[in-house]
Design an enzyme around this catalytic site. Structure first.
Site, PDB file in Angstrom:
ATOM      1  N   HIS A 107       0.838  -1.192   0.000  1.00 37.45           N
ATOM      2  CA  HIS A 107       0.000   0.000   0.000  1.00 37.45           C
ATOM      3  C   HIS A 107       0.880   1.250   0.000  1.00 37.45           C
ATOM      4  O   HIS A 107       0.665   2.179   0.776  1.00 37.45           O
ATOM      5  CB  HIS A 107      -0.920   0.010   1.221  1.00 37.45           C
ATOM      6  CG  HIS A 107      -1.915  -1.093   1.251  1.00 37.45           C
ATOM      7  ND1 HIS A 107      -2.740  -1.336   2.341  1.00 37.45           N
ATOM      8  CD2 HIS A 107      -2.246  -2.033   0.322  1.00 37.45           C
ATOM      9  CE1 HIS A 107      -3.527  -2.381   2.079  1.00 37.45           C
ATOM     10  NE2 HIS A 107      -3.237  -2.817   0.869  1.00 37.45           N
ATOM     11  N   SER A 108       1.855   1.303  -0.867  1.00 36.61           N
ATOM     12  CA  SER A 108       2.817   2.408  -0.885  1.00 36.61           C
ATOM     13  C   SER A 108       2.162   3.706  -1.339  1.00 36.61           C
ATOM     14  O   SER A 108       1.378   3.724  -2.297  1.00 36.61           O
ATOM     15  CB  SER A 108       3.967   2.067  -1.844  1.00 36.61           C
ATOM     16  OG  SER A 108       4.595   0.866  -1.471  1.00 36.61           O
TER      17      SER A 108
END
Length: 535
Positions: free
Chosen positions: A470-471
């Site tokens: 989930h960058s």
């Protein structure tokens, strides 16, 4: 990039077309480090940000109420909840899919209620929190996986209505090119010809970077857009001083905890994953279990006041500042997953349940930067996981471990913890792991953890924390003086004709799987671009 497909003949993606034919195209969208939509966000877990999340961004035009139309536009929603926040004719189907393990679903919901967490009808309704929900997925009612390539790009490639739409795949973008301070195209290299000469695709009006939180900063820095100290160390001339590029990296810190169960083979994916169930036969039979991602319950949870106080002064201060007066913000996000989450040869043959856990708003920050001017030069990537100086992020996960375990201990299917995937508590500890022939019955008291037990949890966390993929945050949409990279119209500061439309732009995290937010960013970006281009 999902959403960047206006209903016109403007060119946004390129596939298999010689570069000389593209010289006069108006828009270029590198995606995922390549030209085109090569890395469509394609996860299955339907999860939305909270109302407070978008409000915390503090960006004009990006409030929750202003983004709800894009949330509705993207989805065909087959689930419970309000028409005011859900859409019913979008390109991405949201449904239960074709399969659910009903026994473990209800078992988990009942167990969560025993420790104070109720079932909530629509946990993705923006204004609901501190409970559990029967999960929905990015899976169609026909069992087909939903994603941005499938929902947005492929139908337009196949349609005769978009003759200027081209997608060039298997190509690496090196950098944006400029004429003066105006973006003029991108420089790229086909991956099938690693030693070939770099090629350039030109744009008359606009270049849009959509390479993601890990891909966009290097593309910017290779031309000289970024922190002067970083660029000089990499041997790159400084064109525009933008110190925020590559900074503010955020991810959700993930932990997974598997449990033994008494479930039947058709109630988890373990038989399919281990080969006990023949996958080829299941495909030939179009088996309904193939329309299942085995994630049947989602949770957004908060601690009690007593649990907050027990975590110490540093945690209490963070709670009072960021959560206490914001009941819309969960601390823990978790999912019930019906299979063992690693190599099945590591455990005895059987059926497993797993708790997948991450916390929504980590304080820790990382960074990603180039170390040289070429595509193949190594990137300097620091995740920053658990790096906040007061270790509040670790304390969040200490509470998360204890909370998810209390839920599982109350499930009828529970038969103990899989030893090698939980903290190693000292012999004789009241927190010691167990393996049972039958589930506990009657009133089940909560485990009392000692200071030594807490240290065992912390040690396990430090050694085993992982990424949710989930960058976000590395080219933040914020004022330039606050290390922002783009303004509210997605324009990169200091240059012309260059926008960023991906998950590098959120300045703050969201309490959700980030696919939904990514598509919302794409839809909002498309609207901005359509208006600016007069399409």
């Amino acid at each position: 990039m999902a959403g960047l497909l206006p209903t016109s003949n403007a060119t946004l993606f390129y596939r298999g077309v010689k570069e000389e034919k593209l010289a006069n195209r108006e828009l270029i969208v590198p995606s995922g480090g390549t030209l085109g939509g090569g890395s469509s966000i394609n996860l299955l877990m339907y999860s939305r940000a909270q109302r407070d999340d978008f409000e915390a961004w503090g960006v004009p035009g990006w409030s929750t109420d202003e983004l709800i139309p894009y949330m509705k536009k993207l989805e065909t929603y087959v689930g419970p909840g309000s028409d005011a926040v859900h859409g019913y004719d979008g390109p991405i189907v949201v449904s239960e899919g074709t399969y659910r393990a009903n026994r473990s679903t209800q078992d988990f919901i009942d167990a969560a209620s025993q420790i104070g967490y109720p079932e909530i009808e629509d946990l993705s309704g923006l204004d609901f929190n501190n409970g559990v929900q029967r999960a929905l997925h990015y899976i169609g009612t026909n069992g087909l996986r939903q994603g941005t390539a499938y929902g947005y790009v492929h139908p337009k490639i196949a349609s005769a209505s978009y003759p200027n739409l081209h997608v060039l795949v298997d190509s690496q973008v090196k950098r944006v090119t400029f004429q003066g301070k105006k973006a003029s195209g991108v420089e790229y290299k086909p991956k099938s010809q690693p030693d070939s000469t770099l090629r350039i695709v030109k744009a008359r009006k606009m270049v849009i970077l959509s390479c993601g939180a890990l891909g966009t900063p290097p593309v910017m820095e290779r031309f000289g857009l970024g922190n002067p100290d970083v660029l000089k160390a990499a041997g790159i001339d400084v064109k525009i001083d933008l110190p925020g590029v590559g900074e503010n990296y955020q991810d959700h810190h993930l932990m997974t905890y598997p449990y033994y169960t008494n479930l039947y083979p058709n109630e988890t994916l373990d038989a399919l994953i281990s080969g006990r169930l023949n996958a080829t036969e299941q495909i030939q039979q179009n088996a309904s279990i193939l329309g299942w991602n085995a994630q049947d319950v989602g949770c957004k949870l908060r601690p009690t006041d007593a649990e907050v106080a027990a975590l110490g002064q540093a945690f209490q201060e963070t709670w009072d500042k960021e959560y206490k007066d914001h009941p819309n913000k969960p601390l823990l996000l978790s999912a019930l997953v019906n299979f063992f989450p690693a190599d099945p040869s590591l455990v005895p043959e059987g059926q497993y349940l797993t708790s997948s856990v991450f916390t929504g708003y980590p304080l820790s920050r990382g960074s990603i930067h180039v170390t040289g001017p070429e595509i193949d030069d190594q990137l300097n990537f620091k995740t920053g996981f658990f790096s906040d100086p007061k270790e509040v992020d670790i304390l969040k996960h200490v509470w998360a471990y204890k909370t998810q375990r209390e839920i599982f201990r109350r499930m009828k299917a529970y038969r103990g913890e899989v030893e090698s995937f939980h903290p190693a508590f000292l012999p004789g500890s009241g927190a010691a792991l167990v393996k049972l022939d039958e589930a506990p019955s009657g009133d089940i008291p909560k485990i009392k953890y000692t200071a030594e037990d807490d240290e065992a949890i912390k040690d396990w966390l430090r050694k085993n924390v992982g990424t949710t993929w989930h960058s976000l945050g590395t080219c933040a949409m914020a004022p330039r003086e606050e290390k922002g990279t783009v303004d509210c119209h997605l324009n990169v500061y200091g240059v012309e004709g260059l926008k960023i439309a991906d998950m590098s732009i959120p300045p703050q995290n969201v309490a959700a799987n980030t696919m939904n937010t990514a598509i919302v960013v794409g839809e909002k970006a498309a609207d901005i671009i359509i208006k600016e281009m007069g399409l």
